[in-house]
Scaffold this active site. Sequence first.
Site, PDB file in Angstrom:
ATOM      1  N   LYS A 185      22.427 -13.333 -19.273  1.00  0.00           N
ATOM      2  CA  LYS A 185      21.668 -13.914 -18.160  1.00  0.00           C
ATOM      3  C   LYS A 185      21.411 -15.400 -18.408  1.00  0.00           C
ATOM      4  CE  LYS A 185      19.628  -9.438 -17.005  1.00  0.00           C
ATOM      5  NZ  LYS A 185      18.466  -8.530 -17.039  1.00  0.00           N
ATOM      6  N   GLN A 207      12.573  -8.586 -19.491  1.00  0.00           N
ATOM      7  CA  GLN A 207      13.616  -7.593 -19.754  1.00  0.00           C
ATOM      8  C   GLN A 207      12.980  -6.245 -20.111  1.00  0.00           C
ATOM      9  OE1 GLN A 207      16.842  -8.106 -19.218  1.00  0.00           O
ATOM     10  NE2 GLN A 207      17.430  -6.056 -19.871  1.00  0.00           N
ATOM     11  N   ASP A 246      13.284 -10.011 -10.158  1.00  0.00           N
ATOM     12  CA  ASP A 246      13.809  -8.667 -10.418  1.00  0.00           C
ATOM     13  C   ASP A 246      13.456  -7.721  -9.265  1.00  0.00           C
ATOM     14  OD1 ASP A 246      15.387  -7.889 -12.538  1.00  0.00           O
ATOM     15  OD2 ASP A 246      13.758  -8.029 -13.999  1.00  0.00           O
TER      16      ASP A 246
END
Length: 299
Positions: free
Chosen positions: A60, A104, A127
Amino acid sequence: MASSADQKAKIIDGKAIAQTIRSEIAEEVRGLSEKYGKVPGLAVVIVGSRKDSQSYVRMKRKACAEVGIKSIDVDLPEDVSEADLISKVYELNSNPDVHGILVQLPLPKHINEENVLGAISIEKDVDGFHPLNIGKLAMKGREPLFLPCTPKGCLELLVRSGIKIKSQRAVVVGRSNIVGLPVSLLLLKADATVSIVHSRSQDSEKIIREADIIIAAAGQAAMIKGDWIKPGAAVIDVGTNAVDDPSKKSGYRLVGDVDYKEACKVAGYITPVPGGVGPMTVAMLLKNTLDGAKRVIGQ
Ligand code: GUN
Protein backbone atom coordinates in the site's frame (compact mmCIF):
# COMPACT_ATOMS: atom_id res chain seq x y z
CA MET A 1 -3.31 -24.46 -16.82
CA ALA A 2 -6.37 -25.81 -18.66
CA SER A 3 -5.72 -26.75 -22.29
CA SER A 4 -7.11 -24.26 -24.77
CA ALA A 5 -9.88 -26.71 -25.77
CA ASP A 6 -11.09 -26.82 -22.16
CA GLN A 7 -10.69 -23.13 -21.51
CA LYS A 8 -14.10 -21.44 -21.63
CA ALA A 9 -13.70 -18.59 -19.16
CA LYS A 10 -12.43 -15.16 -20.06
CA ILE A 11 -9.71 -14.26 -17.58
CA ILE A 12 -10.33 -10.93 -15.85
CA ASP A 13 -6.88 -9.36 -15.60
CA GLY A 14 -7.14 -7.45 -12.32
CA LYS A 15 -3.50 -6.44 -12.47
CA ALA A 16 -3.95 -4.71 -15.83
CA ILE A 17 -7.24 -3.06 -14.86
CA ALA A 18 -5.69 -1.84 -11.58
CA GLN A 19 -2.73 -0.44 -13.52
CA THR A 20 -5.07 1.56 -15.77
CA ILE A 21 -6.86 2.95 -12.71
CA ARG A 22 -3.54 3.80 -11.05
CA SER A 23 -2.43 5.75 -14.13
CA GLU A 24 -5.72 7.68 -14.06
CA ILE A 25 -5.15 8.44 -10.35
CA ALA A 26 -1.55 9.54 -10.91
CA GLU A 27 -2.72 12.02 -13.52
CA GLU A 28 -5.37 13.47 -11.20
CA VAL A 29 -2.87 13.72 -8.34
CA ARG A 30 -0.54 15.67 -10.64
CA GLY A 31 -3.42 17.95 -11.57
CA LEU A 32 -4.28 18.67 -7.91
CA SER A 33 -0.69 19.48 -7.15
CA GLU A 34 -0.33 21.82 -10.16
CA LYS A 35 -3.65 23.59 -9.65
CA TYR A 36 -3.94 23.78 -5.87
CA GLY A 37 -0.44 22.93 -4.59
CA LYS A 38 -1.99 20.09 -2.54
CA VAL A 39 -0.84 16.48 -2.29
CA PRO A 40 -3.25 13.77 -1.06
CA GLY A 41 -1.96 12.08 2.10
CA LEU A 42 -2.70 8.58 3.40
CA ALA A 43 -1.78 7.45 6.92
CA VAL A 44 -1.12 3.71 6.97
CA VAL A 45 -1.08 2.43 10.54
CA ILE A 46 0.26 -1.01 11.41
CA VAL A 47 0.40 -2.56 14.86
CA GLY A 48 2.83 -5.41 15.48
CA SER A 49 4.74 -7.57 13.03
CA ARG A 50 2.36 -10.07 11.42
CA LYS A 51 4.05 -11.14 8.19
CA ASP A 52 0.92 -10.93 6.02
CA SER A 53 -0.08 -7.51 7.37
CA GLN A 54 3.45 -6.19 6.87
CA SER A 55 3.45 -7.34 3.29
CA TYR A 56 0.03 -5.72 2.58
CA VAL A 57 1.13 -2.47 4.23
CA ARG A 58 4.39 -2.42 2.26
CA MET A 59 2.39 -2.79 -0.96
CA LYS A 60 0.00 0.00 0.00
CA ARG A 61 2.81 2.41 0.90
CA LYS A 62 4.71 1.63 -2.31
CA ALA A 63 1.55 2.11 -4.39
CA CYS A 64 1.03 5.56 -2.79
CA ALA A 65 4.54 6.62 -3.77
CA GLU A 66 4.00 5.44 -7.36
CA VAL A 67 0.96 7.67 -7.91
CA GLY A 68 2.31 10.68 -5.98
CA ILE A 69 0.19 10.23 -2.81
CA LYS A 70 2.14 11.04 0.36
CA SER A 71 2.12 8.08 2.73
CA ILE A 72 2.37 8.87 6.42
CA ASP A 73 3.80 5.74 7.99
CA VAL A 74 2.79 4.85 11.54
CA ASP A 75 4.37 1.66 12.89
CA LEU A 76 3.36 0.76 16.44
CA PRO A 77 4.63 -2.12 18.59
CA GLU A 78 2.51 -5.23 19.24
CA ASP A 79 2.03 -4.21 22.88
CA VAL A 80 0.81 -0.65 22.22
CA SER A 81 -2.22 0.13 24.38
CA GLU A 82 -5.66 0.69 22.87
CA ALA A 83 -5.67 4.21 24.38
CA ASP A 84 -2.35 5.09 22.72
CA LEU A 85 -3.51 3.75 19.35
CA ILE A 86 -6.73 5.76 19.60
CA SER A 87 -4.77 8.92 20.54
CA LYS A 88 -2.70 8.39 17.41
CA VAL A 89 -5.91 8.10 15.35
CA TYR A 90 -7.21 11.37 16.87
CA GLU A 91 -3.91 13.07 16.03
CA LEU A 92 -4.25 11.90 12.41
CA ASN A 93 -7.92 13.00 12.36
CA SER A 94 -6.79 16.57 13.04
CA ASN A 95 -3.74 16.58 10.74
CA PRO A 96 -4.71 18.56 7.60
CA ASP A 97 -2.05 16.79 5.49
CA VAL A 98 -3.83 13.46 6.09
CA HIS A 99 -6.86 12.80 3.87
CA GLY A 100 -7.18 9.10 4.58
CA ILE A 101 -6.48 6.85 7.58
CA LEU A 102 -6.06 3.11 7.28
CA VAL A 103 -5.50 0.90 10.31
CA GLN A 104 -4.37 -2.49 9.06
CA LEU A 105 -6.43 -5.39 10.42
CA PRO A 106 -6.41 -7.68 12.30
CA LEU A 107 -5.30 -5.87 15.45
CA PRO A 108 -3.69 -7.69 18.40
CA LYS A 109 -6.18 -9.42 20.70
CA HIS A 110 -5.90 -6.89 23.56
CA ILE A 111 -7.18 -4.07 21.32
CA ASN A 112 -10.88 -3.64 20.61
CA GLU A 113 -11.19 -3.22 16.84
CA GLU A 114 -14.62 -1.59 17.11
CA ASN A 115 -13.29 1.19 19.36
CA VAL A 116 -10.40 1.90 16.99
CA LEU A 117 -12.39 1.90 13.75
CA GLY A 118 -15.09 4.03 15.38
CA ALA A 119 -12.45 6.64 16.32
CA ILE A 120 -11.48 7.32 12.69
CA SER A 121 -13.10 10.48 11.31
CA ILE A 122 -15.70 9.38 8.73
CA GLU A 123 -14.29 12.00 6.33
CA LYS A 124 -10.94 10.12 6.42
CA ASP A 125 -12.30 6.56 6.60
CA VAL A 126 -10.78 5.38 3.31
CA ASP A 127 -11.30 1.72 4.30
CA GLY A 128 -15.04 2.43 4.64
CA PHE A 129 -15.18 0.38 7.87
CA HIS A 130 -16.61 3.07 10.17
CA PRO A 131 -20.07 1.91 11.33
CA LEU A 132 -21.61 5.11 9.90
CA ASN A 133 -20.17 4.42 6.46
CA ILE A 134 -21.22 0.75 6.59
CA GLY A 135 -24.65 1.79 7.91
CA LYS A 136 -25.18 4.23 5.04
CA LEU A 137 -24.07 1.50 2.60
CA ALA A 138 -26.78 -0.75 4.03
CA MET A 139 -29.58 1.82 3.70
CA LYS A 140 -31.57 2.73 0.65
CA GLY A 141 -31.12 6.32 -0.48
CA ARG A 142 -28.05 6.96 1.69
CA GLU A 143 -24.56 7.41 0.30
CA PRO A 144 -21.49 6.43 2.34
CA LEU A 145 -18.48 8.77 2.07
CA PHE A 146 -16.24 5.80 1.22
CA LEU A 147 -16.82 2.24 0.04
CA PRO A 148 -14.64 -0.58 1.43
CA CYS A 149 -11.75 -1.19 -0.99
CA THR A 150 -12.00 -4.91 -1.76
CA PRO A 151 -15.79 -4.88 -2.33
CA LYS A 152 -15.48 -1.75 -4.47
CA GLY A 153 -12.69 -3.47 -6.44
CA CYS A 154 -14.91 -6.53 -7.06
CA LEU A 155 -17.71 -4.37 -8.48
CA GLU A 156 -15.26 -2.37 -10.58
CA LEU A 157 -13.95 -5.62 -12.10
CA LEU A 158 -17.49 -6.66 -13.04
CA VAL A 159 -18.37 -3.26 -14.48
CA ARG A 160 -15.12 -2.81 -16.42
CA SER A 161 -15.51 -6.33 -17.85
CA GLY A 162 -18.98 -5.47 -19.15
CA ILE A 163 -20.75 -7.97 -16.86
CA LYS A 164 -24.39 -7.18 -16.17
CA ILE A 165 -25.26 -6.90 -12.46
CA LYS A 166 -28.78 -5.48 -12.46
CA SER A 167 -31.45 -8.19 -11.95
CA GLN A 168 -28.78 -10.94 -12.00
CA ARG A 169 -28.49 -13.59 -9.32
CA ALA A 170 -25.39 -13.03 -7.24
CA VAL A 171 -24.08 -15.24 -4.46
CA VAL A 172 -21.53 -14.12 -1.92
CA VAL A 173 -19.64 -16.89 -0.17
CA GLY A 174 -18.60 -15.60 3.26
CA ARG A 175 -19.97 -12.86 5.54
CA SER A 176 -16.89 -11.06 6.93
CA ASN A 177 -17.04 -7.39 7.86
CA ILE A 178 -14.20 -6.65 5.41
CA VAL A 179 -15.51 -8.40 2.30
CA GLY A 180 -18.57 -10.67 2.43
CA LEU A 181 -21.03 -8.35 4.11
CA PRO A 182 -20.12 -5.07 2.34
CA VAL A 183 -19.85 -6.70 -1.11
CA SER A 184 -23.36 -8.13 -0.60
CA LEU A 185 -24.65 -4.64 0.20
CA LEU A 186 -22.91 -3.17 -2.85
CA LEU A 187 -24.40 -5.82 -5.15
CA LEU A 188 -27.81 -5.08 -3.67
CA LYS A 189 -27.31 -1.35 -4.32
CA ALA A 190 -26.47 -2.33 -7.92
CA ASP A 191 -29.86 -4.11 -8.16
CA ALA A 192 -28.66 -7.73 -8.10
CA THR A 193 -30.68 -10.45 -6.36
CA VAL A 194 -28.24 -11.36 -3.61
CA SER A 195 -27.77 -14.51 -1.54
CA ILE A 196 -25.12 -14.91 1.12
CA VAL A 197 -23.88 -18.37 2.06
CA HIS A 198 -21.49 -19.05 4.95
CA SER A 199 -20.08 -21.76 7.19
CA ARG A 200 -23.47 -22.44 8.81
CA SER A 201 -25.49 -22.48 5.58
CA GLN A 202 -27.19 -25.60 4.32
CA ASP A 203 -27.24 -26.34 0.60
CA SER A 204 -24.50 -23.77 -0.19
CA GLU A 205 -23.55 -25.78 -3.25
CA LYS A 206 -27.08 -25.64 -4.65
CA ILE A 207 -27.40 -21.91 -4.03
CA ILE A 208 -24.00 -21.21 -5.62
CA ARG A 209 -24.99 -23.23 -8.69
CA GLU A 210 -27.92 -20.89 -9.36
CA ALA A 211 -25.76 -17.75 -9.43
CA ASP A 212 -24.84 -15.65 -12.46
CA ILE A 213 -22.21 -13.90 -10.34
CA ILE A 214 -20.16 -15.62 -7.63
CA ILE A 215 -18.08 -13.61 -5.16
CA ALA A 216 -15.93 -16.10 -3.26
CA ALA A 217 -14.68 -14.72 0.05
CA ALA A 218 -14.66 -17.69 2.40
CA GLY A 219 -10.93 -18.05 3.02
CA GLN A 220 -10.97 -21.78 2.14
CA ALA A 221 -8.51 -22.98 -0.49
CA ALA A 222 -10.19 -24.33 -3.66
CA MET A 223 -13.46 -24.88 -1.80
CA ILE A 224 -15.71 -24.07 -4.77
CA LYS A 225 -15.54 -26.85 -7.32
CA GLY A 226 -16.11 -26.62 -11.06
CA ASP A 227 -19.46 -28.40 -10.91
CA TRP A 228 -20.77 -25.88 -8.36
CA ILE A 229 -20.59 -23.19 -11.04
CA LYS A 230 -23.39 -22.38 -13.46
CA PRO A 231 -22.02 -22.47 -17.03
CA GLY A 232 -21.15 -18.94 -18.14
CA ALA A 233 -21.20 -17.44 -14.61
CA ALA A 234 -18.82 -14.64 -13.62
CA VAL A 235 -16.52 -15.73 -10.79
CA ILE A 236 -14.70 -13.17 -8.64
CA ASP A 237 -12.28 -14.96 -6.33
CA VAL A 238 -11.28 -12.91 -3.28
CA GLY A 239 -9.50 -15.81 -1.54
CA THR A 240 -5.75 -15.65 -0.94
CA ASN A 241 -4.88 -18.91 0.78
CA ALA A 242 -1.29 -20.05 1.23
CA VAL A 243 -0.83 -23.77 0.43
CA ASP A 244 2.41 -25.73 0.78
CA ASP A 245 4.39 -25.98 -2.44
CA PRO A 246 7.91 -27.40 -2.09
CA SER A 247 8.68 -26.42 -5.71
CA LYS A 248 8.58 -22.72 -4.69
CA LYS A 249 11.49 -20.95 -3.03
CA SER A 250 9.12 -19.63 -0.36
CA GLY A 251 7.71 -23.14 0.21
CA TYR A 252 4.15 -22.02 -0.51
CA ARG A 253 1.90 -20.58 -3.18
CA LEU A 254 -1.31 -18.57 -3.08
CA VAL A 255 -4.58 -20.09 -4.26
CA GLY A 256 -8.11 -18.74 -4.29
CA ASP A 257 -11.35 -20.07 -2.80
CA VAL A 258 -12.27 -21.46 -6.21
CA ASP A 259 -10.77 -24.52 -7.89
CA TYR A 260 -9.32 -22.39 -10.70
CA LYS A 261 -8.46 -25.12 -13.19
CA GLU A 262 -11.92 -26.69 -13.02
CA ALA A 263 -13.69 -23.33 -12.94
CA CYS A 264 -11.95 -22.17 -16.14
CA LYS A 265 -13.78 -24.95 -18.02
CA VAL A 266 -17.22 -23.82 -16.87
CA ALA A 267 -17.31 -20.14 -15.96
CA GLY A 268 -17.84 -17.30 -18.42
CA TYR A 269 -15.41 -15.00 -16.59
CA ILE A 270 -12.93 -15.63 -13.79
CA THR A 271 -10.33 -13.71 -11.79
CA PRO A 272 -6.97 -15.42 -11.19
CA VAL A 273 -5.22 -15.59 -7.80
CA PRO A 274 -2.89 -13.80 -7.56
CA GLY A 275 -3.49 -11.02 -10.10
CA GLY A 276 -7.27 -10.65 -9.80
CA VAL A 277 -8.90 -8.88 -6.87
CA GLY A 278 -5.71 -8.15 -4.86
CA PRO A 279 -4.33 -5.37 -7.10
CA MET A 280 -7.80 -3.82 -7.26
CA THR A 281 -7.97 -3.47 -3.45
CA VAL A 282 -4.85 -1.32 -3.54
CA ALA A 283 -6.08 0.72 -6.52
CA MET A 284 -9.41 1.43 -4.75
CA LEU A 285 -7.54 2.56 -1.62
CA LEU A 286 -5.62 5.08 -3.72
CA LYS A 287 -8.86 6.19 -5.38
CA ASN A 288 -10.59 6.65 -2.02
CA THR A 289 -7.65 8.71 -0.76
CA LEU A 290 -7.72 10.89 -3.86
CA ASP A 291 -11.50 11.35 -3.52
CA GLY A 292 -11.08 12.24 0.18
CA ALA A 293 -8.50 14.89 -0.74
CA LYS A 294 -10.70 16.26 -3.53
CA ARG A 295 -13.60 16.60 -1.10
CA VAL A 296 -11.45 18.67 1.28
CA ILE A 297 -9.98 20.82 -1.48
CA GLY A 298 -13.54 21.40 -2.64
CA GLN A 299 -13.01 19.98 -6.13
N1 GUN B 1 -6.88 -6.64 6.41
C1 GUN B 1 -7.27 -7.41 5.36
N2 GUN B 1 -7.87 -6.65 4.43
C2 GUN B 1 -7.86 -5.38 4.87
C3 GUN B 1 -8.33 -4.15 4.35
O1 GUN B 1 -8.89 -4.05 3.26
N3 GUN B 1 -8.11 -3.05 5.14
C4 GUN B 1 -7.50 -3.13 6.34
N4 GUN B 1 -7.38 -2.01 7.04
N5 GUN B 1 -7.08 -4.26 6.86
C5 GUN B 1 -7.25 -5.37 6.12
